[in-house]
Every structure is written in structure tokens, then in C-alpha cells.
Design a protein around this motif. Structure first.
Motif, mmCIF file in Angstrom:
data_model
loop_
_atom_site.group_PDB
_atom_site.id
_atom_site.type_symbol
_atom_site.label_atom_id
_atom_site.label_comp_id
_atom_site.label_asym_id
_atom_site.label_seq_id
_atom_site.Cartn_x
_atom_site.Cartn_y
_atom_site.Cartn_z
ATOM 1 N N PRO A 46 0.812 -1.224 0.000
ATOM 2 C CA PRO A 46 0.000 0.000 0.000
ATOM 3 C C PRO A 46 0.850 1.281 0.000
ATOM 4 N N ASP A 47 2.136 1.157 0.328
ATOM 5 C CA ASP A 47 3.024 2.306 0.413
ATOM 6 C C ASP A 47 3.990 2.443 -0.756
ATOM 7 N N PHE A 48 3.942 1.536 -1.735
ATOM 8 C CA PHE A 48 4.930 1.596 -2.806
ATOM 9 C C PHE A 48 4.389 0.988 -4.094
ATOM 10 N N ALA A 49 4.562 1.744 -5.193
ATOM 11 C CA ALA A 49 4.136 1.274 -6.509
ATOM 12 C C ALA A 49 5.127 1.760 -7.555
ATOM 13 N N GLU A 50 5.108 1.113 -8.717
ATOM 14 C CA GLU A 50 5.967 1.517 -9.824
ATOM 15 C C GLU A 50 5.176 1.522 -11.130
ATOM 16 N N LEU A 51 5.474 2.513 -11.971
ATOM 17 C CA LEU A 51 4.985 2.550 -13.345
ATOM 18 C C LEU A 51 6.199 2.395 -14.237
ATOM 19 N N LYS A 52 6.238 1.302 -14.983
ATOM 20 C CA LYS A 52 7.396 1.018 -15.826
ATOM 21 C C LYS A 52 7.126 1.463 -17.259
ATOM 22 N N THR A 53 8.126 2.122 -17.835
ATOM 23 C CA THR A 53 8.086 2.459 -19.246
ATOM 24 C C THR A 53 9.205 1.676 -19.926
ATOM 25 N N LYS A 54 9.347 1.861 -21.216
ATOM 26 C CA LYS A 54 10.379 1.145 -21.962
ATOM 27 C C LYS A 54 11.784 1.505 -21.466
ATOM 28 N N THR A 106 11.637 3.751 -14.892
ATOM 29 C CA THR A 106 10.528 3.475 -13.986
ATOM 30 C C THR A 106 10.255 4.703 -13.135
ATOM 31 N N LEU A 107 8.981 5.003 -12.963
ATOM 32 C CA LEU A 107 8.571 6.032 -12.015
ATOM 33 C C LEU A 107 8.041 5.304 -10.789
ATOM 34 N N ALA A 108 8.745 5.461 -9.677
ATOM 35 C CA ALA A 108 8.336 4.830 -8.415
ATOM 36 C C ALA A 108 7.593 5.849 -7.574
ATOM 37 N N ILE A 109 6.591 5.389 -6.856
ATOM 38 C CA ILE A 109 5.807 6.241 -5.964
ATOM 39 C C ILE A 109 5.812 5.585 -4.598
ATOM 40 N N GLY A 110 6.376 6.280 -3.625
ATOM 41 C CA GLY A 110 6.460 5.749 -2.269
ATOM 42 C C GLY A 110 5.815 6.684 -1.271
ATOM 43 N N SER A 111 5.167 6.111 -0.293
ATOM 44 C CA SER A 111 4.559 6.937 0.749
ATOM 45 C C SER A 111 5.626 7.455 1.698
ATOM 46 N N THR A 112 5.256 8.404 2.500
ATOM 47 C CA THR A 112 6.175 8.934 3.504
ATOM 48 C C THR A 112 6.601 7.833 4.477
ATOM 49 N N GLN A 113 5.810 6.787 4.617
ATOM 50 C CA GLN A 113 6.152 5.668 5.496
ATOM 51 C C GLN A 113 7.423 4.959 5.037
ATOM 52 N N THR A 114 7.705 4.988 3.738
ATOM 53 C CA THR A 114 8.891 4.301 3.224
ATOM 54 C C THR A 114 10.188 5.012 3.599
ATOM 55 N N LEU A 115 10.100 6.249 4.055
ATOM 56 C CA LEU A 115 11.305 6.986 4.452
ATOM 57 C C LEU A 115 12.016 6.331 5.631
ATOM 58 N N GLN A 116 11.298 5.557 6.426
ATOM 59 C CA GLN A 116 11.895 4.851 7.562
ATOM 60 C C GLN A 116 13.048 3.956 7.111
ATOM 61 N N PHE A 117 12.944 3.421 5.891
ATOM 62 C CA PHE A 117 13.960 2.514 5.374
ATOM 63 C C PHE A 117 15.203 3.249 4.874
ATOM 64 N N PHE A 118 15.091 4.568 4.722
ATOM 65 C CA PHE A 118 16.199 5.373 4.214
ATOM 66 C C PHE A 118 16.801 6.289 5.276
ATOM 67 N N GLY A 119 16.440 6.100 6.513
ATOM 68 C CA GLY A 119 17.063 6.899 7.561
ATOM 69 C C GLY A 119 16.145 7.818 8.333
ATOM 70 N N GLY A 120 14.857 7.821 8.009
ATOM 71 C CA GLY A 120 13.934 8.613 8.810
ATOM 72 C C GLY A 120 13.111 9.601 8.008
ATOM 73 N N ASP A 121 12.093 10.136 8.669
ATOM 74 C CA ASP A 121 11.114 10.999 8.021
ATOM 75 C C ASP A 121 11.683 12.311 7.484
ATOM 76 N N SER A 122 12.793 12.763 8.013
ATOM 77 C CA SER A 122 13.282 14.090 7.651
ATOM 78 C C SER A 122 14.128 14.121 6.380
ATOM 79 N N ILE A 123 14.384 12.988 5.738
ATOM 80 C CA ILE A 123 15.264 13.009 4.561
ATOM 81 C C ILE A 123 14.564 13.486 3.289
ATOM 82 N N ALA A 124 13.249 13.444 3.241
ATOM 83 C CA ALA A 124 12.489 13.941 2.087
ATOM 84 C C ALA A 124 11.169 14.517 2.572
#
Length: 135
Positions: free
Chosen positions: A33-41, A44-62
Motif C-alpha cells: 500500500p506504500d509503494f508502486a511503480e509505473l514502468k516504461t520502456k 521506472t517512475l516509483a511512488i512511495g509513501s512517507t512511510q517508506t522513508l523509515q527505510f532510508f534513515g527517517g522521516d526528515s530526509i524527504a
């Protein structure tokens, strides 16, 4: 090195997925529910929720909806036709109707639900057509 994807961090995952599916004609793959991708040839355009920031070091990075320097660009077969066929949907997001740019592309400029600039373009001059011949 190859550019593989661009990721948008958002608090409006479903709105962005719906926008990009409508604009590109592609169907997003929803991994969670927090991550999707649209692939082109070519990328890829990825769409991630703010919840996914936890995996990159925390809410304040983006911060969602704070971009004012990037334009996400999609090469389309006929930007004028796409505009004509989707004008009712696109008018809500319109920044600029299809316009011939000095570098030879006919461009339609939109803002997605988070305010990111989106350029749908078709090469229009012989030089621009040659540049994107194999894209």
C-alpha cells in the motif's frame, strides 16, 4: 551507469498513482500500500509513501510536495492528440497547453497532485525527431 528510476515520496499515494496511470496509460504495479511503480520502456517512475522513508534513515530526509526544481518528462507519440483526447482530465493539472519549444519539442506541461511538474512531449522538428529516433 544507467538512470533506472525516479521516486516520488508522497502523502497521496493513490492520487499520484491514479494521475500517472491516467497520463501515461500504464498500469502501476502495487507492491505494498506504500509503494508502486509505473514502468516504461526506458525507466521506472516509483511512488512511495512517507512511510517508506523509515527505510532510508527517517522521516526528515524527504518532504512530499516540496519539489520546485525537477520536471518529470515523458516522450509520447502525439502530444496534441493526447491533449485533445484527455483535455477534460488534464485541465485540472494544466500549466501550459501543447507549445512548440525552441529546442524542437512540442510540450504539454502539467502539475501532478503533489505539485511536481510533468512534461509530456513529442519531437516536432527534424533535429528533435533525429535526437529521439531510437527512444
Amino acid at each position: 551507469m544507467n538512470l533506472i528510476s525516479i521516486r516520488i515520496i508522497t502523502a497521496k499515494v493513490e492520487e499520484l498513482i491514479n494521475f500517472y496511470e491516467q497520463v501515461t496509460g500504464a498500469t502501476a504495479t502495487r507492491y505494498t500500500p506504500d509503494f508502486a511503480e509505473l514502468k516504461t520502456k526506458t525507466a521506472t517512475l516509483a511512488i512511495g509513501s512517507t512511510q517508506t522513508l523509515q527505510f532510508f534513515g527517517g522521516d526528515s530526509i524527504a518532504q512530499p510536495a516540496h519539489n520546485r526544481s525537477t520536471i518529470i518528462e515523458f516522450l509520447v507519440d502525439d502530444v496534441q492528440q493526447q491533449f485533445d483526447e484527455s483535455a477534460a482530465f488534464l485541465k485540472t493539472y494544466m500549466v501550459q497547453e501543447p507549445t512548440l519549444m525552441p529546442w524542437g519539442n512540442k510540450s504539454l506541461l502539467l502539475r501532478d497532485p503533489d505539485g511536481n511538474l510533468v512534461n509530456l512531449f513529442t519531437p516536432a522538428t527534424p533535429e528533435a525527431v533525429a535526437k529521439f529516433k531510437n527512444s
